[in-house]
Design a protein around this motif. Structure first.
Motif, PDB file in Angstrom:
ATOM      1  N   HIS A 151      33.039  -0.900  29.710  1.00  0.00           N
ATOM      2  CA  HIS A 151      34.349  -1.413  29.559  1.00  0.00           C
ATOM      3  C   HIS A 151      35.306  -0.695  30.250  1.00  0.00           C
ATOM      4  CE1 HIS A 151      37.428  -2.651  26.708  1.00  0.00           C
ATOM      5  NE2 HIS A 151      38.016  -1.757  26.837  1.00  0.00           N
ATOM      6  N   GLU A 205      27.630  -3.257  17.561  1.00  0.00           N
ATOM      7  CA  GLU A 205      28.050  -3.454  19.046  1.00  0.00           C
ATOM      8  C   GLU A 205      29.570  -4.275  18.946  1.00  0.00           C
ATOM      9  OE1 GLU A 205      26.668  -5.391  23.185  1.00  0.00           O
ATOM     10  OE2 GLU A 205      25.043  -5.065  21.601  1.00  0.00           O
ATOM     11  N   ALA A 206      29.739  -5.284  18.062  1.00  0.00           N
ATOM     12  CA  ALA A 206      31.073  -5.898  17.878  1.00  0.00           C
ATOM     13  C   ALA A 206      32.156  -4.921  17.579  1.00  0.00           C
ATOM     14  CB  ALA A 206      30.811  -7.106  16.892  1.00  0.00           C
ATOM     15  N   GLU A 207      31.916  -3.974  16.719  1.00  0.00           N
ATOM     16  CA  GLU A 207      32.786  -2.833  16.142  1.00  0.00           C
ATOM     17  C   GLU A 207      33.179  -1.911  17.333  1.00  0.00           C
ATOM     18  OE1 GLU A 207      35.484  -0.728  13.607  1.00  0.00           O
ATOM     19  OE2 GLU A 207      34.825  -3.000  13.806  1.00  0.00           O
ATOM     20  N   ARG A 232      32.987  -2.986  20.555  1.00  0.00           N
ATOM     21  CA  ARG A 232      33.841  -3.653  21.449  1.00  0.00           C
ATOM     22  C   ARG A 232      35.122  -3.807  20.987  1.00  0.00           C
ATOM     23  NH1 ARG A 232      31.122  -5.703  25.657  1.00  0.00           N
ATOM     24  NH2 ARG A 232      28.852  -5.934  25.361  1.00  0.00           N
ATOM     25  N   ARG A 233      35.461  -3.984  19.613  1.00  0.00           N
ATOM     26  CA  ARG A 233      36.733  -4.174  19.225  1.00  0.00           C
ATOM     27  C   ARG A 233      37.430  -2.627  19.282  1.00  0.00           C
ATOM     28  NH1 ARG A 233      39.782  -2.707  15.185  1.00  0.00           N
ATOM     29  NH2 ARG A 233      38.339  -1.510  14.181  1.00  0.00           N
ATOM     30  N   VAL A 234      37.014  -1.751  18.848  1.00  0.00           N
ATOM     31  CA  VAL A 234      37.732  -0.354  19.084  1.00  0.00           C
ATOM     32  C   VAL A 234      38.069  -0.145  20.479  1.00  0.00           C
ATOM     33  CG1 VAL A 234      37.469   1.997  18.719  1.00  0.00           C
ATOM     34  CG2 VAL A 234      36.769   0.387  16.952  1.00  0.00           C
ATOM     35  N   SER A 261      38.702  -2.515  22.854  1.00  0.00           N
ATOM     36  CA  SER A 261      39.645  -3.310  23.055  1.00  0.00           C
ATOM     37  C   SER A 261      41.206  -2.596  22.533  1.00  0.00           C
ATOM     38  CB  SER A 261      39.523  -4.650  22.765  1.00  0.00           C
ATOM     39  OG  SER A 261      38.379  -5.247  23.459  1.00  0.00           O
ATOM     40  N   GLU A 262      41.045  -2.169  21.520  1.00  0.00           N
ATOM     41  CA  GLU A 262      42.227  -1.499  20.969  1.00  0.00           C
ATOM     42  C   GLU A 262      42.922  -0.402  21.490  1.00  0.00           C
ATOM     43  OE1 GLU A 262      42.504   0.265  16.709  1.00  0.00           O
ATOM     44  OE2 GLU A 262      42.131  -1.771  16.262  1.00  0.00           O
ATOM     45  N   LYS A 263      41.903   0.330  21.766  1.00  0.00           N
ATOM     46  CA  LYS A 263      42.285   1.684  22.461  1.00  0.00           C
ATOM     47  C   LYS A 263      42.579   1.575  24.015  1.00  0.00           C
ATOM     48  CE  LYS A 263      42.147   4.383  18.880  1.00  0.00           C
ATOM     49  NZ  LYS A 263      43.506   4.999  18.533  1.00  0.00           N
TER      50      LYS A 263
END
Length: 90
Positions: A8, A79-81, A83-85, A87-89
Motif C-alpha cells: 500500500h 483482506e478487504a478490511e 485494505r479499507r483501514v 485507505s482510511e489512514k
C-alpha cells in the motif's frame, strides 16, 4: 495455511506513518486480542490463528500475514478490511 500480502503506497513522513500504523495496531489489539510490537520499522502482530507484520517503508507499507486453518476461510473479508483501514489512514 493461507496468506495475505498487501503493498500500500503512502506519502506520509516516516514518523507520521509510524503513528498511523501504531493506531491501527491498537485497534486490532482492542477488537481482536492481537499482541504487537515494533522491531525497527516493522510492526509484528500475532494471536491464535494469525501471525503477521507491517513493514513500514518510506513510500509504502507491506502487510503480510499467515492465517491458520479456521481464519483462512475468512481471507477475503479480512483482506478487504485491511485494505479499507489502510485507505482510511494513509
Amino acid at each position: 495455511m493461507s496468506g495475505i500480502d498487501i503493498h500500500h503506497a503512502h506519502s506520509l513522513p516516516m514518523a507520521k506513518a509510524r503513528k498511523a500504523v501504531e493506531q491501527v495496531a491498537k485497534k486490532l489489539a482492542e477488537r481482536f486480542d492481537v499482541e504487537y510490537g515494533w522491531d525497527g520499522d516493522t510492526l509484528n502482530f500475532a494471536r491464535s490463528g494469525v501471525d503477521g507484520k507491517i513493514a513500514l517503508e518510506p513510500k509504502q507499507l507491506h502487510v503480510t500475514a499467515s492465517l491458520g486453518f479456521l481464519l483462512s476461510a475468512m481471507k477475503g473479508p479480512i483482506e478487504a478490511e485491511i485494505r479499507r483501514v489502510l485507505s482510511e489512514k494513509f
